[in-house]
Write an enzyme that holds these catalytic residues in place. Structure first.
Site, PDB file in Angstrom:
ATOM      1  N   HIS A   1       0.852  -1.177  -0.053  1.00 37.69           N
ATOM      2  CA  HIS A   1       0.390   0.302  -0.184  1.00 37.69           C
ATOM      3  C   HIS A   1       0.747   1.205  -0.351  1.00 37.69           C
ATOM      4  O   HIS A   1       1.821   1.133   0.439  1.00 37.69           O
ATOM      5  CB  HIS A   1      -0.703   0.335   0.725  1.00 37.69           C
ATOM      6  CG  HIS A   1      -1.680  -0.776   1.528  1.00 37.69           C
ATOM      7  ND1 HIS A   1      -1.947  -1.821   2.451  1.00 37.69           N
ATOM      8  CD2 HIS A   1      -3.012  -1.015   0.313  1.00 37.69           C
ATOM      9  CE1 HIS A   1      -3.408  -2.681   2.283  1.00 37.69           C
ATOM     10  NE2 HIS A   1      -3.772  -2.750   1.125  1.00 37.69           N
TER      11      HIS A   1
ATOM     12  N   CYS B   1      -2.178  -0.006   9.985  1.00 37.40           N
ATOM     13  CA  CYS B   1      -3.240  -1.040   9.643  1.00 37.40           C
ATOM     14  C   CYS B   1      -3.878  -1.261  10.580  1.00 37.40           C
ATOM     15  O   CYS B   1      -5.190  -1.571  10.411  1.00 37.40           O
ATOM     16  CB  CYS B   1      -2.600  -2.248   9.000  1.00 37.40           C
ATOM     17  SG  CYS B   1      -1.154  -1.814   8.024  1.00 37.40           S
TER      18      CYS B   1
HETATM   19  C1  CIR Z   1      -3.153  -8.228   3.224  1.00 35.29           C
HETATM   20  O1  CIR Z   1      -2.448  -8.668   2.777  1.00 35.29           O
HETATM   21  O2  CIR Z   1      -4.136  -7.399   3.238  1.00 35.29           O
HETATM   22  C2  CIR Z   1      -2.847  -8.577   5.038  1.00 35.29           C
HETATM   23  N1  CIR Z   1      -2.062  -9.119   5.391  1.00 35.29           N
HETATM   24  C3  CIR Z   1      -2.146  -6.732   5.132  1.00 35.29           C
HETATM   25  C4  CIR Z   1      -3.127  -5.377   6.142  1.00 35.29           C
HETATM   26  C5  CIR Z   1      -1.765  -4.420   5.499  1.00 35.29           C
HETATM   27  N2  CIR Z   1      -2.583  -3.260   5.609  1.00 35.29           N
HETATM   28  C6  CIR Z   1      -2.283  -2.387   5.575  1.00 35.29           C
HETATM   29  O3  CIR Z   1      -1.235  -2.119   5.130  1.00 35.29           O
HETATM   30  N3  CIR Z   1      -3.393  -0.675   5.423  1.00 35.29           N
END
Ligand code: CIR
Length: 252
Positions: free
Chosen positions: A160, A247
């Site tokens: 992201h 996150c």
């Molecule tokens: C994913 O791949 O969606 C989760 N394992 C990690 C999400 C992390 N979120 C973020 O960076 N906002």
């Protein structure tokens, strides 16, 4: 000042979340302790934290940031680009609806909150594997209707946009060398992380304190030299699952 946060506990099947990293497996007990320390830190900073129960239908459900974009006037419920995460938004929408006007990103648009970086009244929207042009354009129209400006940033080589850049107050950003070169970020003071410390670019400013992942001494020392208050948190288990400090909460 942030006064409220929503977080969601990691579930027993946390290790089954999405990640290209197959070499390491997170330890759920350690993840729960790290999550508890995160909540304690927010509470110490006078944030009222609502803790949602884990839902094993969603192994990535603790990464609540991706489900909504909060502004002073509305909460925009996203449509995550990862199909396994799409239905995470419903529970969050039910909670956010209690004190926010809701807007929605709709198919075929996809958007995840990790791709949205707010600086003042401007929102940088990352175009990534999870956020498509349609989703970014929908967000832009919604933001415009509420008086905010926005612009798009191409995201490559990271999950992201906020995996690689954080606003740490005043006009200062912490960011990776790749993002530091982008035109969009030239007007800012930039603290560029060494490639070996790139995970530390995801940090979180809460009520005049900067939450940083522990284990990245070079960037931590440079931040401290600017006079900022730093709180370090062990994020090892969330890092394995590609998640960082931003996150784990929705803040307003
Ligand atoms: C994913 O791949 O969606 C989760 N394992 C990690 C999400 C992390 N979120 C973020 O960076 N906002």
């Amino acid at each position: 000042m942030y006064k409220h946060a929503i977080v969601r506990l990691p579930g027993a099947n946390f290790a089954q979340g999405l990640t290209p990293n197959t070499r390491e497996t997170p330890d759920i007990d350690r993840a729960l302790l790290q999550h508890e320390a995160y909540i304690d830190t927010l509470r110490h900073l006078r944030v009222e934290v609502k803790v949602l129960e884990a839902d094993e239908q969603f192994p990535d459900g603790c990464f609540v940031e991706d489900t909504a974009v909060l502004t002073d006037h509305c909460a925009i419920i996203t449509n995550p680009g990862a199909p396994s995460r799409r239905d995470e938004v419903h529970r969050l929408a039910d909670v956010l609806r209690q004190d926010h006007t809701l807007e929605f990103i709709q198919e075929p648009g996809t958007l995840e909150g990790g791709d949205v970086l707010r600086i003042g009244d401007h929102f940088f929207i990352g175009l990534s594997a999870r956020t498509n042009l349609e989703g970014a354009t929908q967000l832009q129209s919604i933001l415009e209707a509420y008086g905010y400006s926005s612009s798009f940033v191409e995201v490559q080589g990271m999950l992201h946009l906020k995996s690689g850049v954080a606003h740490i107050g005043d006009d200062c950003l912490i960011l990776t060398p790749e993002l530091a070169e982008l035109e969009a970020f030239q007007p800012f003071d930039r603290l560029i992380v060494e490639p070996a410390e790139s995970y530390a670019a995801n940090c979180l400013l809460v009520n005049d304190h900067l939450l940083m992942a522990s284990g990245y001494p070079q960037i931590r020392n440079r931040v401290k030299e600017t006079g900022r208050e730093v709180i370090e948190l062990d994020m090892s288990e969330f890092r394995i699952m590609d998640g960082g400090l931003t996150c784990l909460s929705l803040l307003w």
